[in-house]
Design a protein around this motif. Sequence first.
Motif, mmCIF file in Angstrom:
data_model
loop_
_atom_site.group_PDB
_atom_site.id
_atom_site.type_symbol
_atom_site.label_atom_id
_atom_site.label_comp_id
_atom_site.label_asym_id
_atom_site.label_seq_id
_atom_site.Cartn_x
_atom_site.Cartn_y
_atom_site.Cartn_z
ATOM 1 N N ASP A 118 0.848 -1.193 0.000
ATOM 2 C CA ASP A 118 0.000 0.000 0.000
ATOM 3 C C ASP A 118 0.879 1.236 0.000
ATOM 4 N N VAL A 119 0.242 2.396 -0.153
ATOM 5 C CA VAL A 119 0.940 3.674 -0.192
ATOM 6 C C VAL A 119 0.188 4.660 0.677
ATOM 7 N N ALA A 120 0.916 5.640 1.232
ATOM 8 C CA ALA A 120 0.307 6.699 2.041
ATOM 9 C C ALA A 120 0.936 8.026 1.649
ATOM 10 N N LEU A 121 0.114 9.076 1.603
ATOM 11 C CA LEU A 121 0.585 10.409 1.243
ATOM 12 C C LEU A 121 0.275 11.380 2.363
ATOM 13 N N SER A 123 -0.365 15.139 2.519
ATOM 14 C CA SER A 123 -0.638 16.458 1.924
ATOM 15 C C SER A 123 0.236 16.754 0.706
ATOM 16 N N ASN A 124 0.474 15.746 -0.126
ATOM 17 C CA ASN A 124 1.278 15.911 -1.336
ATOM 18 C C ASN A 124 2.667 16.484 -1.063
ATOM 19 N N VAL A 125 3.150 16.270 0.157
ATOM 20 C CA VAL A 125 4.479 16.744 0.533
ATOM 21 C C VAL A 125 5.457 15.583 0.643
ATOM 22 N N SER A 126 5.021 14.501 1.228
ATOM 23 C CA SER A 126 5.862 13.310 1.376
ATOM 24 C C SER A 126 4.991 12.066 1.284
ATOM 25 N N GLY A 127 5.629 10.964 0.993
ATOM 26 C CA GLY A 127 4.883 9.719 0.834
ATOM 27 C C GLY A 127 5.628 8.536 1.399
ATOM 28 N N GLY A 128 4.894 7.466 1.604
ATOM 29 C CA GLY A 128 5.489 6.243 2.108
ATOM 30 C C GLY A 128 4.872 5.035 1.435
ATOM 31 N N VAL A 129 5.650 3.994 1.292
ATOM 32 C CA VAL A 129 5.153 2.721 0.772
ATOM 33 C C VAL A 129 5.449 1.653 1.804
ATOM 34 N N GLY A 130 4.611 0.652 1.840
ATOM 35 C CA GLY A 130 4.813 -0.424 2.801
ATOM 36 C C GLY A 130 4.198 -1.713 2.319
ATOM 37 N N GLY A 131 4.604 -2.785 2.943
ATOM 38 C CA GLY A 131 4.049 -4.072 2.572
ATOM 39 C C GLY A 131 4.535 -5.163 3.497
ATOM 40 N N LEU A 132 3.914 -6.324 3.363
ATOM 41 C CA LEU A 132 4.320 -7.474 4.166
ATOM 42 C C LEU A 132 4.034 -8.760 3.412
ATOM 43 N N LEU A 133 4.865 -9.748 3.671
ATOM 44 C CA LEU A 133 4.750 -11.063 3.053
ATOM 45 C C LEU A 133 4.305 -12.052 4.111
ATOM 46 N N ARG A 134 3.237 -12.826 3.811
ATOM 47 C CA ARG A 134 2.717 -13.799 4.764
ATOM 48 C C ARG A 134 2.517 -15.145 4.099
ATOM 49 N N PRO A 153 -0.904 8.871 -7.322
ATOM 50 C CA PRO A 153 -1.170 7.755 -6.394
ATOM 51 C C PRO A 153 -1.027 6.372 -7.011
ATOM 52 N N ALA A 154 -1.561 6.179 -8.228
ATOM 53 C CA ALA A 154 -1.470 4.852 -8.847
ATOM 54 C C ALA A 154 -0.023 4.466 -9.123
ATOM 55 N N VAL A 155 0.806 5.444 -9.466
ATOM 56 C CA VAL A 155 2.224 5.169 -9.715
ATOM 57 C C VAL A 155 2.910 4.755 -8.418
ATOM 58 N N LEU A 156 2.537 5.410 -7.319
ATOM 59 C CA LEU A 156 3.105 5.026 -6.030
ATOM 60 C C LEU A 156 2.641 3.635 -5.611
ATOM 61 N N GLU A 157 1.391 3.287 -5.942
ATOM 62 C CA GLU A 157 0.900 1.933 -5.656
ATOM 63 C C GLU A 157 1.728 0.907 -6.429
ATOM 64 N N ASN A 176 11.266 -21.670 -3.231
ATOM 65 C CA ASN A 176 10.324 -22.774 -3.054
ATOM 66 C C ASN A 176 8.857 -22.357 -3.015
ATOM 67 N N SER A 177 8.577 -21.071 -3.154
ATOM 68 C CA SER A 177 7.186 -20.607 -3.043
ATOM 69 C C SER A 177 6.820 -19.717 -4.215
ATOM 70 N N ARG A 178 5.552 -19.701 -4.506
ATOM 71 C CA ARG A 178 4.993 -18.822 -5.530
ATOM 72 C C ARG A 178 4.376 -17.610 -4.866
ATOM 73 N N LEU A 179 4.186 -16.542 -5.626
ATOM 74 C CA LEU A 179 3.777 -15.273 -5.040
ATOM 75 C C LEU A 179 2.449 -14.775 -5.606
ATOM 76 N N ILE A 180 1.588 -14.336 -4.693
ATOM 77 C CA ILE A 180 0.373 -13.595 -5.036
ATOM 78 C C ILE A 180 0.555 -12.188 -4.485
ATOM 79 N N VAL A 181 0.409 -11.183 -5.348
ATOM 80 C CA VAL A 181 0.543 -9.784 -4.935
ATOM 81 C C VAL A 181 -0.840 -9.163 -4.876
ATOM 82 N N GLU A 182 -1.170 -8.557 -3.747
ATOM 83 C CA GLU A 182 -2.483 -7.939 -3.567
ATOM 84 C C GLU A 182 -2.331 -6.449 -3.303
ATOM 85 N N SER A 183 -3.150 -5.659 -3.998
ATOM 86 C CA SER A 183 -3.168 -4.210 -3.830
ATOM 87 C C SER A 183 -4.613 -3.738 -3.899
ATOM 88 N N ASP A 184 -4.910 -2.633 -3.209
ATOM 89 C CA ASP A 184 -6.271 -2.092 -3.280
ATOM 90 C C ASP A 184 -6.395 -1.008 -4.353
#
Length: 240
Positions: A118-121, A123-134, A153-157, A176-184
């Motif tokens: 996911d991504v967080a903004l 006030s259009n001044v700074s942004g952050g991206v984050g995620g986790l693998l389970r 926003p979509a580019v940051l996603e 040894n594992s396959r990956l599913i990537v989920e985004s909103d």
Amino acid sequence: MSISCSGNAPNSRPGLGVLHGNLAWLNLVPFSLVWSVWLFRNEIVFKKKVMDWLQLELLIKLRLASWFKVKYPDCVISLDELMSDFSLVSSSSSWNHLPVSPARWCPPPTGFLKLNTDVALLSNVSGGVGGLLRNNKGDVLFEFSESTNIAPPAVLEFEAMDRGIRKFLNSPWAKNSRLIVESDCQVAVDWCLEKVAPPVPFRERILNLAALARTRGICFRWIARSCNIKADKLAKQGIG
């Protein structure tokens, strides 16, 4: 390859009250199996896709669950829960008597890991991206919170997915594992699935990731925000 379903479910829709035991979903199994195998075979023949039994199994389950939800809209069990355990609909009387609750994150099938980003903004001044693998037990294998430059926003996603995927590929679990990537973010997911053309300034990078995902058999999914709460929290922590 997208794990979105294509094609239409069989047309007839018997009433919920006349279905017995687990025949409701068993009746859809042969249709889902044959159609999924046929589409997968076409990708092997015409797009030189490598045979991937795990991905084929995932596609069959997803198509079966999706068709079931279309054919029986009174069923309140979520798509992911159906994919994990079709015995949940073994009793037709329970389908429309369960409390309706917001969609929630569900663990991946055996053999797969799930990366939520996911991504967080601010006030259009700074942004952050984050995620986790389970894994399929819900255990967190890694997580990340990082700052990012301001962009649409979509580019940051997309940026969040890109960083998470590359972290996975450099991890010991990639062997040894396959990956599913989920985004909103539906737009970013569609870019990675090559359903819509990405914006020109970012096209090369997005198409490169899409090609890498095809090579590694990575699946992309859009999910509701309520399924992505932990990734959202990590993105907010990453705001610089």
